[in-house]
Design an enzyme around this catalytic site. Structure first.
Site, PDB file in Angstrom:
ATOM      1  CE  LYS A 293      -4.014   1.891   2.535  1.00  0.00           C
ATOM      2  NZ  LYS A 293      -4.863   1.739   3.732  1.00  0.00           N
TER       3      LYS A 293
ATOM      4  CB  SER B  80      -8.232   3.387   2.570  1.00  0.00           C
ATOM      5  OG  SER B  80      -7.368   2.840   3.541  1.00  0.00           O
TER       6      SER B  80
ATOM      7  CB  SER C 162      -8.361   0.694   5.664  1.00  0.00           C
ATOM      8  OG  SER C 162      -9.060   1.907   5.619  1.00  0.00           O
TER       9      SER C 162
END
Lengths: 467, 481
Positions: free
Chosen positions: B77, B152, B176
């Protein structure tokens, strides 16, 4: 009644590293922005790593100021935007959610006056702003982050001071105390800074910020009292406000900013869990605490019969008391105390001079012994000390190099005394009736020997000859 | 070449000489080239990945010691720092930020010879749950590209689900990792707070967030956890788990365990498809020998409000450093004074970030803190108490990971309240610190549904065992891309 309270910021300059990273706590020798790392620059993704030594040193300070010390301490974020603040928040402490800062209420005696300490908190110093350019039009602001993250204790007092003199006495005691604890060198530029709040009878409280040295603090407080009294006498109300100390003009100026209205949105710093300061650790720190100034003073007086004033000077300066404690014996203690507080003081009155000094405890022992045994006059001992501090050579070498040794050979002295007696018949006559005059003759002998005659022996011999 | 293998299978194949790391990584990069234009899981692809894999092959051939990842391609990420790589948090604000150091999870994976294939897309600064708030455009759900992949950590889940890598690391502040895992049919794990070092994870709400693996199987998560978890001197909040092997005994089942079904998380607002999947999951868990019963955690109803209050407060502080003075994007300072410069520079933040920072300036401010921020902290502490009570009774708690099915891109982006409620079932674990995992459970109307299992603090190993048990009852179709 005039009320003065202080907030004193003291860097823990004796620590190896910053509060949350391994950059140097002593940032002064570095080129701008070279004593920095991702943590103290607040780069994305970095986290603070708490410096355990800083917690211990700050706890020691709290103990020395008779403050309560909690078992657990917490850190908070103080949120505000400023270019010297890499994260745009400062990690600090406060007590709004219970007693969580490193020192709770305490007190310290300044003469007969009790000054209460509100709290002590451990926090990070911001960077430094440097302004360049002559006018506001071309002024630029440079930022040096070398200082950012330096461990700082903030000592907050109650408004217990009534006049600038008490402030000065307190600051002297405090800086001696911090130096004695070996946590800080108050002599370093910017190591000690302060804010003050001042109010006179019937007036509002005024905060003065940005005072860069203890010396200026007293001046700022004095200026502010005078300013407020002058307003008061003309029936002009004293506004509650924040003022800045103008270092160059030596006056306080209204800051006109909304600073006092800033809302810091304090909340717990989640990246640093509560730190336990166990009872065991507290006991250990207490046991390791250096002997206090007052205890040193008492020891010097009671054990060696050193006069109180000398003991005062000796004990309140760690450099002197360390020297004294590592050099004296029971026999020469008084003499060494004398040498330090009369002759040495002028030679090592600044940090730089102290760092450059080549003086070792053994030098002091040799000097004292030579004076006691009459091998050196006091004047020549002083000259020798000057050479020692400069060169570090041993005493006997200096005596022979500079020809400082006493003339203590009786025959040689008698020859010189005879010469003086024949040259000064009038004085000799006077000396027979007035014993004071004999000192004039001793002086003459000293002149001829360039101060090397053993004064005690000279006097004895002269007295014998004249009577 | 079959890219559709688990991390543990990959390790076996390479170890046994049936597969070369270089071939696999190179095939993976081809796959990314083929599908990522459509999916947009990646913000950057590592141009040196194939070369790095070939170096690892050389090590294997020459008999040198090789790390346990054997060149496994992993996506990261884009809020986790890799040295000398751009780390943007999917924000224009950090468009040019190149991290000068490795996050702890990255250095631990490097030691074990993982290969990072690229930086995964996300909602800007991890604020969002659809990946639509990425400043570089949304990711798309590989099960149906008209739909959001969740967020996310959307890029992480998409890349694992669509075989663009073997595993991924995301971060979970309020769901997330678990939310996109549920939407994309992968495993998503939020460990006990402090189990994985956050050093190098760009903070959003630092007191509750954790890095978490996104994988194809529960065992793969345990495998990664063995590498990346544990004490780290760079993160004072990490916990000591010396001696824990999360893979050992992972197949030992859940017979005799007690499981509470959280009523507040499967109630009225829950999609009927999701509710029926949850009922099925409960039957499966009972079939494995566990006892399930209804459980109530009263404070759950306040958890979303508390969550947004706390995260906004911390975000307002954590993101304050982005004043563009020390790093950021090109924007000269000439002609500005400090305040006007930073307020101008900070207009590069996207709308969701700005919304949360404004909220973060307000809820903890003098005069309002008592009504909002301090109340939120109270909810957090009451909720934590309730949870610890519940775990006196139950070994695990179960609920749907997300109360709704994946929805279409653009469908909810203009309705922040509707979006906030998507987090309803996941924020509790962040507020209380407990470990939670989303296990892929079924596909309904062509869209995935995940089931969430939770355990008490530091019961990560036990939790993985329960997730493995549930996983073993499920057979899922292949992703249609």
């Amino acid at each position: 009644m005039t009320k003065i309270g202080l907030e004193i910021h003291c860097q823990l300059t004796k620590l190896e590293s910053k509060l949350f990273c391994s950059c140097k706590a002593n940032y002064r020798q570095y080129e701008p922005n070279t004593n920095v790392c991702p943590i103290c620059m607040g780069l994305p993704g970095t986290l603070p790593r708490i410096n355990q030594k800083a917690i211990e040193k700050a706890t020691t300070i709290a103990m020395a100021l008779n403050c309560s010390t909690p078992d657990h301490i917490a850190f908070f974020r103080k949120n505000y935007f400023y270019p010297d603040l890499p994260k745009n928040f400062q990690i600090t402490q406060l007590n709004i959610y219970g007693e969580t800062s490193i020192g709770g209420s305490g007190m310290i005696m300044v003469g007969d006056k009790k000054i209460r300490i509100t709290r002590i908190q451990l926090e990070e110093d911001p960077g430094r702003l440097i302004y360049e350019g002559s006018s506001s039009k071309n002024q630029i602001t440079l930022v040096d982050y070398n200082r950012a993250g330096t461990p700082l204790v903030e000592i907050v007092t109650e408004p217990d001071f009534e006049n600038p003199k008490q402030v000065r006495d307190f600051l002297n005691i405090l800086s001696d105390l911090l130096e004695n604890l070996d946590v800080s060198d108050p002599g370093l530029e910017g190591a000690m800074r302060a804010d003050a709040n001042v109010s006179i009878e019937g007036g509002n409280k005024v905060e003065i910020k940005n005072i860069g040295s203890f010396h200026d603090l007293e001046k700022a407080v004095h200026f502010e009292i005078t300013r407020q009294e002058s307003l008061h006498s003309r029936a002009i109300p004293i506004a509650q406000e924040t003022r800045h100390w103008d270092d160059k003009r030596k006056i306080t100026i209204s800051s006109r900013s909304k600073e006092e209205e800033l809302d810091y949105r304090y909340f717990l710093e989640g990246d640093i869990p509560w730190v336990e300061i166990s009872k065991d650790l507290q006991e250990k720190l207490k046991a390791e605490m250096p002997e206090s100034i007052s205890s040193k003073k008492e020891r010097y007086i009671s054990k060696y019969n050193i006069p109180e004033q000398v003991a005062n000077v000796l004990s309140s300066d760690k450099f002197y008391s360390d020297l004294f404690d590592s050099s004296h014996t029971e026999k020469n203690a008084k003499e060494i105390a004398n040498i330090i507080t009369t002759d040495l003081m002028g030679l090592v009155d600044t940090t730089e001079k102290r760092n450059e000094s080549k003086l070792e405890p053994t030098h002091l022992q040799d000097l004292a012994d030579s004076i006691v045994s009459g091998k050196l006059t006091r004047t020549n001992a002083k000259n020798a000390l000057y050479e020692i501090v400069k060169t570090g050579k041993n005493l006997s070498q200096i005596i022979s190099e500079l020809d400082l040794g006493n003339v203590s050979d009786e025959n040689e002295l008698i020859k010189i005394i005879d010469q003086v007696i024949s040259e000064e018949p009038q004085a000799v006559e006077q000396a027979k009736s007035n014993p004071q005059t004999i000192n004039f003759l001793v002086g003459k002998v000293m002149q001829k020997t360039k101060g090397k005659a053993d004064p005690k022996l000279t006097l004895e011999l002269l007295q014998k000859k004249i009577s | 070449m079959n890219l559709k293998i688990s991390a543990l299978e990959y390790v076996e194949e390479v170890k046994n000489g049936n597969l070369s790391a270089e071939d696999f990584v190179s095939e993976t990069i081809d796959r990314i080239k083929n599908v990522d234009e459509k999916l947009h899981a990646f913000l950057q692809v590592n141009s040196k990945a194939i070369e790095q894999a070939s170096q690892i092959d050389k090590k294997i051939k020459s008999g040198d010691k090789v790390g346990s990842c054997f060149g496994m391609p992993i996506s990261i990420k884009d809020n986790i720092c890799i040295k000398h790589s751009k780390t943007t948090c999917a924000s224009k604000m950090l468009e040019k930020f190149v991290a000068p150091y490795d996050a702890t999870v990255i250095s631990r994976l490097k030691e074990q010879d993982a290969v990072f294939v690229g930086k995964a897309n996300m909602d800007e600064f991890a604020m969002g749950l659809t990946t639509e708030f990425s400043a570089y455009g949304p990711s798309r759900n590989p099960w149906n590209t008209d739909y959001v992949p969740g967020g996310s950590s959307g890029g992480s889940a998409v890349s694992v689900s669509a075989f663009e890598c073997v595993a991924s690391l995301g971060s979970d502040t309020g769901g997330s990792v678990r939310n996109p895992a549920s939407f994309c049919s992968t495993v998503g794990y939020k460990p006990t707070y402090g189990l994985i070092s956050r050093f190098g994870l760009i903070s959003y709400a630092n007191s509750i967030e954790q890095i978490g693996p996104v994988t194809r199987t529960v065992k793969d998560t345990a495998f990664l956890l063995n590498i990346i978890s544990g004490l780290d001197s760079h993160d004072n909040t990490t916990i000591d788990n010396t001696g824990q092997d999360y893979l050992a005994d992972i197949d030992s089942g859940i017979e005799g365990k007690k499981i509470g079904i959280i009523q507040e998380m499967a109630g009225e607002g829950t999609d009927p498809e999701v509710r029926s999947a949850t009922n099925d999951a409960v039957s499966k868990l009972e079939g494995l020998g566990a006892t399930c019963e209804d459980a109530s955690i009263d404070m759950v109803k306040y958890s979303v409000a508390a969550y947004y209050t706390i995260t906004a407060t911390e975000a307002g502080s954590n993101l304050a450093r982005y004043d563009n003075l020390r790093y950021g994007y090109d924007f000269p300072v000439e002609g500005f004074e400090f305040n006007s410069y930073i307020s101008k520079a900070r207009t590069k933040f996207g709308p969701e970030v700005i919304r949360r920072m404004i909220l973060g300036g307000f809820v903890p401010s003098a005069g309002h803190a008592g009504k909002y921020f301090l109340k939120a902290l109270k909810v957090k502490s009451k909720l934590t108490k309730e949870i610890h009570e519940a775990f006196k009774k139950y070994d695990y708690l179960v609920a749907p990971t997300v109360p709704v099915l994946p929805f279409k891109i653009g469908e909810k982006i203009d309705d922040p309240i509707a979006l906030f409620l998507v987090d309803f079932n996941t924020v509790m674990s962040n507020l209380t610190g407990i470990p939670s995992i989303s296990v892929p459970f079924t596909i309904s109307k062509g869209l995935p549904i995940g089931i969430q299992l939770m355990a008490n603090n530091n019961e990560d190993k036990s939790l993985l065992r329960s997730a493995r048990a549930l996983e073993s009852t499920v057979k899922l179709p292949e992703v249609p891309i």
